[in-house]
Structures are given as structure tokens and as C-alpha cells.
Design an enzyme around this catalytic site. Structure first.
Site, PDB file in Angstrom:
ATOM      1  N   ARG A  29      43.085  43.856 -25.023  1.00 36.81           N
ATOM      2  CA  ARG A  29      42.359  44.843 -25.809  1.00 36.81           C
ATOM      3  C   ARG A  29      42.802  46.245 -25.383  1.00 36.81           C
ATOM      4  NH1 ARG A  29      40.141  47.669 -29.710  1.00 36.81           N
ATOM      5  NH2 ARG A  29      37.950  48.266 -29.471  1.00 36.81           N
ATOM      6  N   ARG A  31      18.009  22.976  -6.305  1.00 36.89           N
ATOM      7  CA  ARG A  31      18.273  24.410  -6.495  1.00 36.89           C
ATOM      8  C   ARG A  31      19.733  24.781  -6.215  1.00 36.89           C
ATOM      9  NH1 ARG A  31      12.388  26.499  -4.286  1.00 36.89           N
ATOM     10  NH2 ARG A  31      11.400  26.550  -6.353  1.00 36.89           N
ATOM     11  N   HIS A  44      41.501  51.077 -17.456  1.00 41.00           N
ATOM     12  CA  HIS A  44      40.416  52.047 -17.305  1.00 41.00           C
ATOM     13  C   HIS A  44      39.577  51.619 -16.099  1.00 41.00           C
ATOM     14  CE1 HIS A  44      41.595  53.772 -21.064  1.00 41.00           C
ATOM     15  NE2 HIS A  44      41.231  52.717 -21.784  1.00 41.00           N
ATOM     16  N   TRP A  54       7.911  22.997 -21.572  1.00 41.98           N
ATOM     17  CA  TRP A  54       9.275  23.340 -21.143  1.00 41.98           C
ATOM     18  C   TRP A  54       9.873  22.258 -20.250  1.00 41.98           C
ATOM     19  CZ3 TRP A  54      11.219  26.318 -24.402  1.00 41.98           C
ATOM     20  CH2 TRP A  54      10.522  27.415 -24.928  1.00 41.98           C
ATOM     21  N   GLU A  71      13.438  26.125 -12.453  1.00 38.94           N
ATOM     22  CA  GLU A  71      13.501  25.651 -11.060  1.00 38.94           C
ATOM     23  C   GLU A  71      13.126  26.743 -10.061  1.00 38.94           C
ATOM     24  OE1 GLU A  71      15.755  22.761  -9.434  1.00 38.94           O
ATOM     25  OE2 GLU A  71      16.602  21.966 -11.293  1.00 38.94           O
TER      26      GLU A  71
END
Length: 391
Positions: A265, A240, A275, A154, A360
Site C-alpha cells: 500500500r 486459560r 512511514h 452464553w 473465561e
């Protein structure tokens, strides 16, 4: 403390936002779908002065601080977190060299990053992610060289990096005190890499690196033997806040997309923003956005002042990552079935946000750091008060 931006910082932020809107956003879905490294866009970002932010000017970088890195990262991550990780990767890989490298090492490798080469920060292994002391990659000294053996996983930029900043055990019996860090050139015999596919942030290439009897000159050791763990932690304290800024960028994009969608919408004869259940989601997104941004700025501000930002960086990274995942989840909910479709942007935001809670330092590890710092600070306070509880 005052986080009011200087004119130079405000201009940099605005430039990053324009680039994010006009260059990165239109291409983000394509690079994500094709899982393709965005080299062309990174070249353009470099022309705009949006890369190599924290590499000193004398080595070809921008010579700016963590705050400037945060400002750029947030705006770019608004458009695509994967692109931003790829574009900012040189800051992560270069930081150990900035922190502990000799002048010759800085001239040799930082200048290459500033010229556009890619590098990898090679710390994580298949069985050593959060538990850094469990590294099994070893570097044995043989005269003026080390022989490196191990397996990293990774690792950002692994398939394309020109060199790797590798953390390895020079004393396997010493735990984290036995870790050292080396720069390893890609063309060294015995190195193999393999790309890895992943759920989100697909624009940055991640992969595995295997080292089989790789000979590394002793001159490539950064700092001294045994300094590796400290260098890694110093690096992460400075990077970080950048990841926390990714989170703020994602939250802002979730809010922008959800607000626009909720206003047009319609259900039950009215826009869904009317709502209360939907409106409150948007309100909470804004609350978390403001908190994440301020925590991120604090961590960056402390780093640039040369103060210990261990606690602040952990708080910012944990909160921003978790808040980004929450915001992306709520954005998908607001979009309903459309939110589950790649035809709409929140599906990608959802996938990209999850990784912030993992790399991290996971959100769980950040909380471990926070607790450790709380205990340390409490101990310091007790010592200051003395046995009678008075200062």
C-alpha cells in the site's frame, strides 16, 4: 526453564499450522458470515489429531498436556478464533470430569467427547458471570436424584451439545461453597435451549439453556457436593492458557496481514511501512506477540508440571487478550477504510479479538486474581522472613 519444543511438539505445531492455512483459513469467512458451526472442519481436525488434546488416551483422547493444547490453539486461532473455540470446546467441557470424575464417569462421558460428541461447560448465567458465587441455578436432592432449575447464558455449544457440565447450587445459603457440578444429558425432560447471536467468533454456537424441574441422577454428580467452585477454578487454570494462545494467534495474524499490506500500500510516493507511524505499530505488534507467547508458554509449562499456575495463567490471559484487541485495532487502522470492510480479514480479527477480553474470566477479573495472588505471595514472604525481617 526451557521452552524449546520437543520433536513431537514441533511436529504437532507444524501439522496444526498446515491445517490452519489449507483447511480453516479458506473457510473462516464463510462460517463467520453464516454463523454456522464448523462440524465438517472439526471432523477433519479430529482425523489430524488436533482435537481432544488433553483428554487421556485411555478414554480415546490424545493424552497430551496443556503445552500441546496451547501450540495447537495458537495455530488454529491464527486462521479463525471461532473455529478454534468450537474445536477445543471438548477440552473445556471435559476438564471437570478429568479433574474430579470417577472412573465410571470418565469412561462414560470422556469417551463420547473423543468419539466426536459435543458438550458444554455451563457456568455463566444472566446475572452471574464474573461473580460465580451469585449463581441462582439450584439442584435439590431427592433420594437418588437431584432436581435442577435455572438459566444459563452464553454457553458454548449449547445448541448442539449432547450433554452439559452444569454448575448449580446444592446449598443456596453457602455462597461459592454451596456450588456443585453435574453432567446433564440433553434429552432429559425439561431442558430448552436457544441460540444467541454475537459480534465475533461466530463459528462457535453459543446459547441459553433453561432447566425446568430436570431430574438428574445422583450418579451424575462430579466430585462431592460443594466441590463445584474449586473444580471450576481448577478447570480455568488449565484452560486459560488456551485462551491466551488464541490471543497470540490473533496477534500473529494481525502482524502478518498488516506487514503484507503495509509493504504494497503506497501513500505519498512510498509504501506506508516506510512511514514511521506505521512501522512502529508493526514493531509494537511483534513486541506484544513475543511477550504474549512467552507468558502463555509459562502458564502451560507450570500446569503440565503440576505446579500452581494461578498467577501465570491470569497474567497470560489478561495480557494476550488485551494485546490481541490492541493489535486488531491497530491492524484496522493500518488498513484504513479497507480495514473496516469485511472484504479484508482484519475486520473479522477485530471482532474475534474482543471476546478474548470477556470469556473465561474478563480482563478485569484476571487483574483481580493477579492482585489477590500478589497479596498472598507477599504474605507468604513476610511469614518466611519472620518478625525481624530475616529469613
Amino acid at each position: 526453564m526451557d521452552f524449546t519444543l520437543t520433536p513431537e511438539q514441533a511436529e504437532l505445531q507444524a501439522r496444526a499450522r498446515r491445517f490452519a492455512e489449507t483447511v480453516v483459513k479458506p473457510m473462516a469467512a464463510i462460517y463467520d458470515q453464516e454463523e454456522r458451526h464448523p462440524h465438517e472442519l472439526i471432523v477433519e481436525a479430529r482425523r489430524e489429531g488436533l482435537t481432544e488434546i488433553t483428554i487421556p488416551r485411555e478414554y480415546g483422547g490424545r493424552g497430551l498436556g496443556v503445552m500441546e493444547l496451547v501450540l495447537v490453539a495458537e495455530q488454529l486461532a491464527w486462521a479463525c478464533a471461532g473455529f478454534t473455540a468450537a474445536a477445543c470446546s471438548s477440552c473445556l467441557a471435559g476438564e471437570p470430569i478429568v479433574i474430579a470424575g470417577t472412573e465410571e464417569q470418565k469412561q462414560r462421558w470422556l469417551s463420547r467427547l473423543a468419539a466426536g460428541e459435543y458438550a458444554s461447560f455451563a457456568l455463566t448465567e444472566p446475572d452471574a458471570g464474573s461473580d460465580v458465587a451469585a449463581l441462582t441455578t439450584v439442584a435439590e436432592r431427592h433420594g437418588d436424584t437431584y432436581v435442577l432449575n435455572g438459566h444459563k447464558r452464553w454457553i458454548g455449544n449449547a445448541p448442539i451439545a449432547s450433554f452439559f457440565v452444569v454448575f448449580a447450587k446444592t446449598d443456596p445459603t453457602a455462597g461459592r461453597s454451596g456450588i456443585s457440578v453435574f453432567v446433564v444429558e440433553r434429552e432429559s425432560p425439561g431442558i430448552t435451549t436457544r441460540p444467541l447471536r454475537k459480534l465475533g467468533q461466530r463459528a462457535i454456537s453459543n446459547g441459553e439453556i433453561e432447566f425446568h424441574d430436570v431430574v438428574v441422577p445422583a450418579a451424575n454428580l462430579i466430585g462431592r457436593e460443594g466441590d463445584g467452585f474449586a473444580i471450576a477454578m481448577q478447570t480455568l487454570r488449565r484452560t486459560r492458557p488456551m485462551v491466551a494462545a488464541f490471543g497470540a494467534g490473533i496477534i500473529q495474524r494481525c502482524l502478518d496481514e498488516s506487514l503484507a499490506y503495509a509493504q504494497h500500500r503506497r501513500t505519498m510516493g512510498q509504501p506506508i511501512i516506510r512511514h514511521q507511524a506505521i512501522g512502529h505499530k508493526l514493531a509494537d505488534m511483534r513486541i506484544r506477540l513475543d511477550a504474549a507467547r512467552q507468558l502463555t508458554y509459562l502458564a502451560a509449562w507450570l500446569a503440565d508440571r503440576g505446579e500452581d499456575n494461578t498467577l501465570a495463567a491470569a497474567v497470560a490471559k489478561a495480557f494476550a487478550a488485551d494485546a490481541a484487541m490492541w493489535a486488531a485495532t491497530e491492524a484496522v487502522q493500518i488498513f484504513g477504510g479497507n480495514g473496516y470492510s469485511p472484504d479484508y480479514p482484519v475486520e473479522k480479527l477485530f471482532r474475534d479479538a474482543k471476546l478474548l477480553q470477556i470469556y473465561e474470566g474478563t480482563s478485569e477479573i484476571q487483574r483481580n486474581v493477579i492482585v489477590r495472588e500478589l497479596v498472598r505471595l507477599a504474605g507468604n514472604r513476610r511469614r518466611q522472613l519472620g518478625p525481624e525481617g530475616e529469613a
